[in-house]
Write an enzyme that holds these catalytic residues in place. Structure first.
Site, PDB file in Angstrom:
ATOM      1  N   CYS A 235      -8.400  22.116  18.559  1.00 34.24           N
ATOM      2  CA  CYS A 235      -8.267  22.504  19.974  1.00 34.24           C
ATOM      3  C   CYS A 235      -7.683  21.409  20.847  1.00 34.24           C
ATOM      4  O   CYS A 235      -8.343  20.937  21.783  1.00 34.24           O
ATOM      5  CB  CYS A 235      -9.621  22.920  20.493  1.00 34.24           C
ATOM      6  N   GLU A 236      -6.527  20.945  20.533  1.00 33.99           N
ATOM      7  CA  GLU A 236      -5.774  20.119  21.472  1.00 33.99           C
ATOM      8  C   GLU A 236      -4.291  20.171  21.101  1.00 33.99           C
ATOM      9  O   GLU A 236      -3.947  20.329  19.931  1.00 33.99           O
ATOM     10  CB  GLU A 236      -6.298  18.685  21.548  1.00 33.99           C
TER      11      GLU A 236
ATOM     12  N   GLY B 224       0.842  -1.190   0.000  1.00 34.34           N
ATOM     13  CA  GLY B 224       0.000   0.000   0.000  1.00 34.34           C
ATOM     14  C   GLY B 224       0.875   1.235   0.000  1.00 34.34           C
ATOM     15  O   GLY B 224       0.987   1.966  -0.982  1.00 34.34           O
TER      16      GLY B 224
HETATM   17  N1  LLP Z   1      -1.837  -6.180   3.921  1.00 37.04           N
HETATM   18  C1  LLP Z   1      -2.388  -6.183   5.150  1.00 37.04           C
HETATM   19  C2  LLP Z   1      -3.048  -7.388   5.630  1.00 37.04           C
HETATM   20  C3  LLP Z   1      -2.294  -5.037   5.961  1.00 37.04           C
HETATM   21  O1  LLP Z   1      -2.815  -5.048   7.193  1.00 37.04           O
HETATM   22  C4  LLP Z   1      -1.626  -3.873   5.478  1.00 37.04           C
HETATM   23  C5  LLP Z   1      -1.522  -2.663   6.290  1.00 37.04           C
HETATM   24  C6  LLP Z   1      -1.090  -3.931   4.169  1.00 37.04           C
HETATM   25  C7  LLP Z   1      -1.207  -5.092   3.435  1.00 37.04           C
HETATM   26  C8  LLP Z   1      -0.373  -2.769   3.554  1.00 37.04           C
HETATM   27  O2  LLP Z   1       0.777  -2.410   4.222  1.00 37.04           O
HETATM   28  P1  LLP Z   1       1.739  -1.276   3.611  1.00 37.04           P
HETATM   29  O3  LLP Z   1       2.369  -1.833   2.355  1.00 37.04           O
HETATM   30  O4  LLP Z   1       0.903  -0.095   3.315  1.00 37.04           O
HETATM   31  O5  LLP Z   1       2.722  -1.033   4.680  1.00 37.04           O
HETATM   32  N2  LLP Z   1      -2.006   3.696   9.335  1.00 37.04           N
HETATM   33  C9  LLP Z   1      -0.642   3.225   9.474  1.00 37.04           C
HETATM   34  C10 LLP Z   1      -0.380   1.968   8.686  1.00 37.04           C
HETATM   35  C11 LLP Z   1      -1.313   0.822   8.978  1.00 37.04           C
HETATM   36  C12 LLP Z   1      -1.070  -0.387   8.132  1.00 37.04           C
HETATM   37  C13 LLP Z   1      -2.143  -1.379   8.281  1.00 37.04           C
HETATM   38  N3  LLP Z   1      -2.033  -2.554   7.458  1.00 37.04           N
HETATM   39  C14 LLP Z   1       0.305   4.365   9.108  1.00 37.04           C
HETATM   40  O6  LLP Z   1      -0.158   5.465   8.783  1.00 37.04           O
HETATM   41  O7  LLP Z   1       1.531   4.207   9.172  1.00 37.04           O
END
Ligand code: LLP
Length: 421
Positions: free
Chosen positions: A346-347, A277
């Site tokens: 506001c935090e 992702g």
């Molecule tokens: N596959 C699964 C099962 C996942 O849970 C995730 C991400 C991905 C693929 C993709 O991972 P990536 O290639 O994007 O690292 N909100 C957090 C990141 C949460 C990731 C959750 N799962 C941030 O902003 O760093």
């Protein structure tokens, strides 16, 4: 590498000056580059060349349909984690055979929806989930292809909130119990066990944890085959990290990652799926914002922006670093000020950066948060009744608003007042 570069003193997204988009759309807004998105998808696709594979973009990172369509047109599949993501991928024209359904708590309704619409595979994370899926598929007269997500108990060496591959995390089934759980799956009606799934965390900046996990998956593949299971697909999850600062970080490249996959798993002859992702969309997006005020505090200066933690929550939630650069290129030598960069919410948690050395800025100036394409817009909220900000996509000299800014009225009208009031 990305396509947000200064030309003639102004930051451009591909061939469009960011100032031109800001004038047309207003601030703040998210801005994505088609060229960077495509480049990053191709890097993964090429890294797995020669192996039967599918790159399933983890759309939780950025789920606008224009982004999905851009990637799908290059051959991407999608990794979804909710009924909403499944329907969004479908709406963007992605066929069910290219959609993988991950997630630790799929509801019965979500299973029905995906079985009815077509699905490449469910990544199942527990025995109760497996039993539910078996019952629902049988009721519907369907066969659900599944991979079982194993938890390899590997330390991903990343931020605790985004590590998923240790035994204390809620994800997957312990790899030590995998053979038992595969035996259970093979005995359930309505399921076709096609492979193994693993995902150990996000923003990994080192290949070693991946290598350890994939070696365990290779070993498991052999054991399961010996037990009589036709393991033909390996889903290796996402998680490859990106550089958030321009200077000191150099996470492994998709090519290195691909070579490591070939080394650890290539001999098994399985179809490989990956679910990146962040690496596809992270550096393909920026958040553009305007300085409202520069306020002199007792011992520091505050740069108060028109974007806030509700628009980009990563600094507040993970202490994440995002480079913040002026849209008008600073004159050489203008790097003399230290700011706390904050939003209007506001935090005190609404702080993007503390003690950040930056060129001197004034009220009205535009700034860009780099590396904001992943987990930016999708994690936004309307906290403080601030409407969700627009998303814009650039393609060479063209740009288009791909999600419009709602009016205050649209936001307010979503509430309904009960009769007794
Ligand atoms: N596959 C699964 C099962 C996942 O849970 C995730 C991400 C991905 C693929 C993709 O991972 P990536 O290639 O994007 O690292 N909100 C957090 C990141 C949460 C990731 C959750 N799962 C941030 O902003 O760093």
């Amino acid at each position: 590498m990305d396509h947000f570069i200064y030309h003639n003193g102004t930051l451009h997204a591909e061939d469009v000056p960011v100032t031109e988009i800001a004038a047309a759309v207003g601030t703040p807004f998210y801005l994505y580059s088609t060229a960077t998105l495509s480049r990053h998808f191709r890097l993964f696709d090429e890294a797995l060349e020669g192996m039967d594979h599918l790159v399933c973009y983890a759309m939780k990172a950025a789920s606008n349909q224009a982004i999905l369509k851009t990637l799908a047109s290059l051959g991407a599949g999608m990794d979804v984690v909710s009924g909403g993501e499944y329907l969004r991928a479908q709406a963007a024209g992605v066929p069910g055979e290219r959609i993988v359904f991950s997630g630790v708590g799929k509801t019965h309704e979500e299973m029905r929806l995906a079985l009815a619409g077509g699905i490449r595979q469910f990544n199942v994370e527990s025995e109760p989930e497996m039993e539910a899926l078996s019952a629902i598929a049988t009721q519907m007269g369907k066969v659900a292809p599944i991979a079982i997500r194993v938890n390899p108990d590997v330390d991903a060496r990343t931020h605790a909130k985004i590590a998923t591959g240790k035994s204390e995390n809620k994800f997957g089934i312990p790899i030590s119990r995998a053979r038992e759980v595969y035996a259970l799956a093979a005995g359930l009606p309505g399921l076709d066990v096609v492979g193994i799934d693993v995902h150990i965390g996000s923003q990994l900046t080192d290949l070693e944890p991946f290598r350890l996990a994939y070696a365990k998956v290779a070993e498991l593949t052999e054991s399961l085959r010996a037990d009589g299971h036709d393991i033909r697909r390996l889903d290796l999850g996402g998680g490859l990290g990106i550089p958030y600062t321009r200077s000191n970080e150099a996470p492994p490249l998709p090519t290195d990652y691909g070579a490591m996959i070939r080394e650890t798993l290539g001999h098994l002859g399985c179809e490989i799926e990956i679910e990146p992702g962040r690496l596809i969309v992270g550096n393909a997006g920026i958040l553009v914002s305007r300085v409202i005020y520069v306020k002199s505090g007792e011992d520091r200066d505050f740069l108060i922006l028109d974007s806030a933690m509700n628009d980009l929550i990563r600094p507040a939630m993970y202490d994440a670093h995002h480079d913040i650069i002026p849209v008008e290129e600073p004159a050489p030598g203008n790097d003399g000020r230290i700011y706390d960069v904050v939003g209007p919410v506001c935090e005190s948690g609404d702080t993007f950066a503390r003690g950040r050395q930056m060129p001197e800025l004034n009220a009205g100036d535009l700034v860009a948060f780099r590396s904001a394409g992943a987990y930016g817009a999708v994690m936004a909220s309307e906290y403080n009744s601030r409407p969700l900000i627009p998303e814009v996509l650039v393609h060479e000299r063209q740009f288009a608003v791909i999600r419009a800014r709602p009016t205050f009225d649209e936001m307010i009208k979503r509430d309904t007042i009960p009769e007794w009031l």
